[in-house]
Design a protein around this motif. Structure first.
Motif, mmCIF file in Angstrom:
data_model
loop_
_atom_site.group_PDB
_atom_site.id
_atom_site.type_symbol
_atom_site.label_atom_id
_atom_site.label_comp_id
_atom_site.label_asym_id
_atom_site.label_seq_id
_atom_site.Cartn_x
_atom_site.Cartn_y
_atom_site.Cartn_z
ATOM 1 N N TYR A 131 0.811 -1.230 0.000
ATOM 2 C CA TYR A 131 0.000 0.000 0.000
ATOM 3 C C TYR A 131 0.837 1.270 0.000
ATOM 4 O O TYR A 131 0.343 2.345 -0.338
ATOM 5 C CB TYR A 131 -0.973 -0.024 1.185
ATOM 6 N N ALA B 250 -0.765 2.865 -4.762
ATOM 7 C CA ALA B 250 -1.549 3.945 -4.138
ATOM 8 C C ALA B 250 -2.204 4.838 -5.191
ATOM 9 O O ALA B 250 -3.334 5.296 -5.018
ATOM 10 C CB ALA B 250 -0.647 4.764 -3.226
ATOM 11 N N GLU C 244 -10.811 8.043 -1.331
ATOM 12 C CA GLU C 244 -10.901 8.034 0.142
ATOM 13 C C GLU C 244 -9.597 7.523 0.774
ATOM 14 O O GLU C 244 -9.375 7.687 1.968
ATOM 15 C CB GLU C 244 -12.077 7.169 0.598
ATOM 16 N N TRP C 245 -8.747 6.871 -0.024
ATOM 17 C CA TRP C 245 -7.510 6.299 0.498
ATOM 18 C C TRP C 245 -6.503 7.401 0.832
ATOM 19 O O TRP C 245 -6.164 8.219 -0.010
ATOM 20 C CB TRP C 245 -6.913 5.342 -0.537
ATOM 21 N N GLN C 246 -6.029 7.425 2.078
ATOM 22 C CA GLN C 246 -4.998 8.381 2.481
ATOM 23 C C GLN C 246 -3.648 7.706 2.274
ATOM 24 O O GLN C 246 -3.425 6.633 2.835
ATOM 25 C CB GLN C 246 -5.141 8.720 3.975
ATOM 26 N N PRO C 247 -2.750 8.306 1.504
ATOM 27 C CA PRO C 247 -1.465 7.645 1.250
ATOM 28 C C PRO C 247 -0.755 7.252 2.556
ATOM 29 O O PRO C 247 -0.770 8.002 3.525
ATOM 30 C CB PRO C 247 -0.671 8.718 0.506
ATOM 31 N N VAL C 248 -0.190 6.060 2.540
ATOM 32 C CA VAL C 248 0.522 5.538 3.707
ATOM 33 C C VAL C 248 2.001 5.534 3.367
ATOM 34 O O VAL C 248 2.411 4.867 2.414
ATOM 35 C CB VAL C 248 0.033 4.103 4.015
ATOM 36 N N THR C 249 2.780 6.296 4.129
ATOM 37 C CA THR C 249 4.190 6.425 3.744
ATOM 38 C C THR C 249 5.147 5.861 4.786
ATOM 39 O O THR C 249 6.336 5.760 4.524
ATOM 40 C CB THR C 249 4.548 7.913 3.505
ATOM 41 N N ALA D 295 2.014 4.651 10.203
ATOM 42 C CA ALA D 295 0.730 4.893 9.517
ATOM 43 C C ALA D 295 0.132 3.566 9.037
ATOM 44 O O ALA D 295 -1.080 3.347 9.122
ATOM 45 C CB ALA D 295 0.941 5.838 8.344
ATOM 46 N N VAL E 243 -3.506 1.865 9.990
ATOM 47 C CA VAL E 243 -4.490 1.398 9.005
ATOM 48 C C VAL E 243 -4.878 -0.057 9.302
ATOM 49 O O VAL E 243 -6.064 -0.411 9.337
ATOM 50 C CB VAL E 243 -3.932 1.524 7.565
#
Ligand code: COA
Length: 173
Positions: free
Chosen positions: A27, A33, A39-44, A48, A52
């Motif tokens: 992800y 991504a 609606e998906w908030q980037p996961v870096t 985080a 999730v």
């Protein structure tokens, strides 16, 4: 509903908090991504990703079956290579949407198709009558998976996520 579903090469199972490293490789990858819903908030980073996963695991028991989010593990080496979900499409939350995400280095081996076939046939056994998939018009790989699964093209719509999406549907044959 707890699920463990083996296929020829894969095991579909519930997410665990310990999956964060492997999940981040999926992800957190820009190639993945980029195509996920708005609606998906980037996961870096790993914290985080853990948050999730925590949210997914917590939400699981409250989802309307057969909705869920699962990890895809390759049996051969035990590596977690992807995730898939069945979720109710906004805004009406009547239709079940199948989503996929694979770690980019395992694309092109049929894992999304194989995992999807298993989860769809399991979902049909739970009594649902159709499964949808939506993809941005330029998401050729996702569209190819939908077609490989035998899904029929229903049309194009903006009603789900406020963006133009191709809609595919599969009913039990
Ligand atoms: C969408 C996504 C999961 C598709 O992955 P993929 O690897 O292309 O799809 P599959 O796993 O079904 O693999 C199909 C490919 O494997 C090949 N293949 C090899 N063995 C196979 C087998 N046993 N069965 C089926 N296909 C096989 C197919 O020929 C096809 O190759 P091609 O891409 O060169 O035509 C992946 O691109 C991804 O994670 N994208 C980002 C997230 C995303 O867009 N999700 C969709 C919106 S929710």
């Amino acid at each position: 509903m707890s699920l463990e579903l083996p296929t020829e090469r894969l095991l579909i199972r519930e997410w665990e908090l310990g999956d964060a490293d492997a999940a981040l490789q999926i992800y957190g990858a820009e190639e993945v991504a980029h195509w996920l819903t708005p609606e998906w908030q980037p996961v870096t980073d790993i914290s985080a990703m853990r948050s999730v996963l925590h949210a997914w695991i917590e939400a699981g028991p409250n989802l309307i079956p057969p909705a869920g989010r699962w990890a895809i593990v390759r049996k051969e080496d035990g590596q977690l290579v992807g995730g898939l979900s069945l979720k109710l499409l906004p805004p009406f939350e009547e239709d079940f949407e199948l989503t996929w995400a694979l770690r980019p280095d395992v694309w092109g081996q049929g894992y999304a198709t194989e995992a999807s076939q298993a989860i769809i046939s399991w979902a049909f056994k739970q009594g649902i009558e159709e499964v949808f998939a939506v993809a941005r018009p330029r998401n050729e790989r996702a569209i190819a998976v939908a077609r490989r699964l035998g899904m029929e093209w229903v049309g194009e719509t903006e009603k789900y996520y406020d963006m133009r999406l191709q809609v595919f549907r599969l009913r039990p044959s």
